[in-house]
Design a protein around this motif. Structure first.
Motif, mmCIF file in Angstrom:
data_model
loop_
_atom_site.group_PDB
_atom_site.id
_atom_site.type_symbol
_atom_site.label_atom_id
_atom_site.label_comp_id
_atom_site.label_asym_id
_atom_site.label_seq_id
_atom_site.Cartn_x
_atom_site.Cartn_y
_atom_site.Cartn_z
ATOM 1 N N ALA A 1 -11.646 -32.478 2.933
ATOM 2 C CA ALA A 1 -12.828 -32.619 3.776
ATOM 3 C C ALA A 1 -13.956 -33.357 3.055
ATOM 4 O O ALA A 1 -14.798 -33.989 3.683
ATOM 5 N N ALA B 1 -17.354 -36.048 10.222
ATOM 6 C CA ALA B 1 -16.614 -35.449 11.333
ATOM 7 C C ALA B 1 -17.320 -34.182 11.821
ATOM 8 O O ALA B 1 -17.489 -33.234 11.048
ATOM 9 N N THR C 1 -14.404 -39.020 7.653
ATOM 10 C CA THR C 1 -14.115 -37.642 7.269
ATOM 11 C C THR C 1 -15.396 -36.891 6.933
ATOM 12 O O THR C 1 -15.591 -35.747 7.336
#
Length: 216
Positions: free
Chosen positions: A152, A98, A95
């Protein structure tokens, strides 16, 4: 980062007794050397220190993945169905790296946090809980976007089962880092092999990092 955090004891008040005065003077001289332990207020004022800590925990999350058990049938936004009782692995590392969430995700760039987060140590997880926006914002110094999507940035995971020691951990790492860089210089030897990342329960460097430490 910032001005050197130092604390000095106040000089002892004079005493009418010469013996008391002598004892007080001796005690004062032995305890007036800088201690160098930063206060919470000092840490809050060290903006760049907070940015460095946040970026370090993005690039190198201490726990790279966690697992959860789905307590009820659920369907993800993409349409993927997860039945109740399924063990779900959440990759914190993936994550944080990414490319659809982060600009240049492999780069260690503390400046990306400049305009997007508070440096107050009591608010270091507020970014995890920001559901007010799904947009991204850019740092004025060209540090790249920091996504505002919920989840995020999750170095301590999130929700009711997030890390209960996150507040203390952030306070501890900031205090130790501030004192360490104030007193010492850290350098990698020129012949040090490339540093890779490996993980067991926690992430760690491979091979072990051997540094030269010099007193300032």
């Amino acid at each position: 980062p910032g001005d050197p955090p130092t604390c000095t004891s106040e000089s002892s008040s004079s005493s009418s007794s010469s013996s008391s005065s002598s004892s007080s003077s001796s005690s004062s001289s032995s305890s007036s050397s800088p201690v160098g332990v930063p206060t919470i207020e000092m840490l809050d004022s060290m903006k760049y220190l907070g940015m460095v800590v946040k970026e370090a925990m993005r690039v190198f999350p201490p726990v790279p993945s966690v697992s959860r058990i789905c307590e009820e049938d659920d369907t993800l936004p993409g349409g993927y169905f997860i039945p109740k009782g399924t063990h779900v692995m959440v990759s914190i590392y993936a994550t944080h790296h990414a490319p659809d969430l982060w600009d240049d995700p492999e780069a260690f760039n503390p400046d990306r946090w400049e305009d997007t987060t508070s440096n107050n140590i009591n608010q270091d997880n507020h970014h995890d809980n920001d559901t007010s926006s799904t947009s991204t914002s850019s740092s004025s110094s060209g540090g790249g976007k920091v996504p505002h999507q919920l989840g995020a940035y999750i170095p301590f995971i999130m929700g009711s089962r997030n890390c209960i020691g996150s507040r203390f951990a952030l306070l501890e790492v900031k205090a130790l880092l501030a004192m360490a860089v104030h007193r010492f210089r850290f350098r990698l030897p020129p012949d040090h092999p490339p540093i890779r990342r490996t993980s067991r329960i926690t992430m760690r460097p491979s091979p072990d990092i051997k540094m030269t430490v010099e007193k300032r």
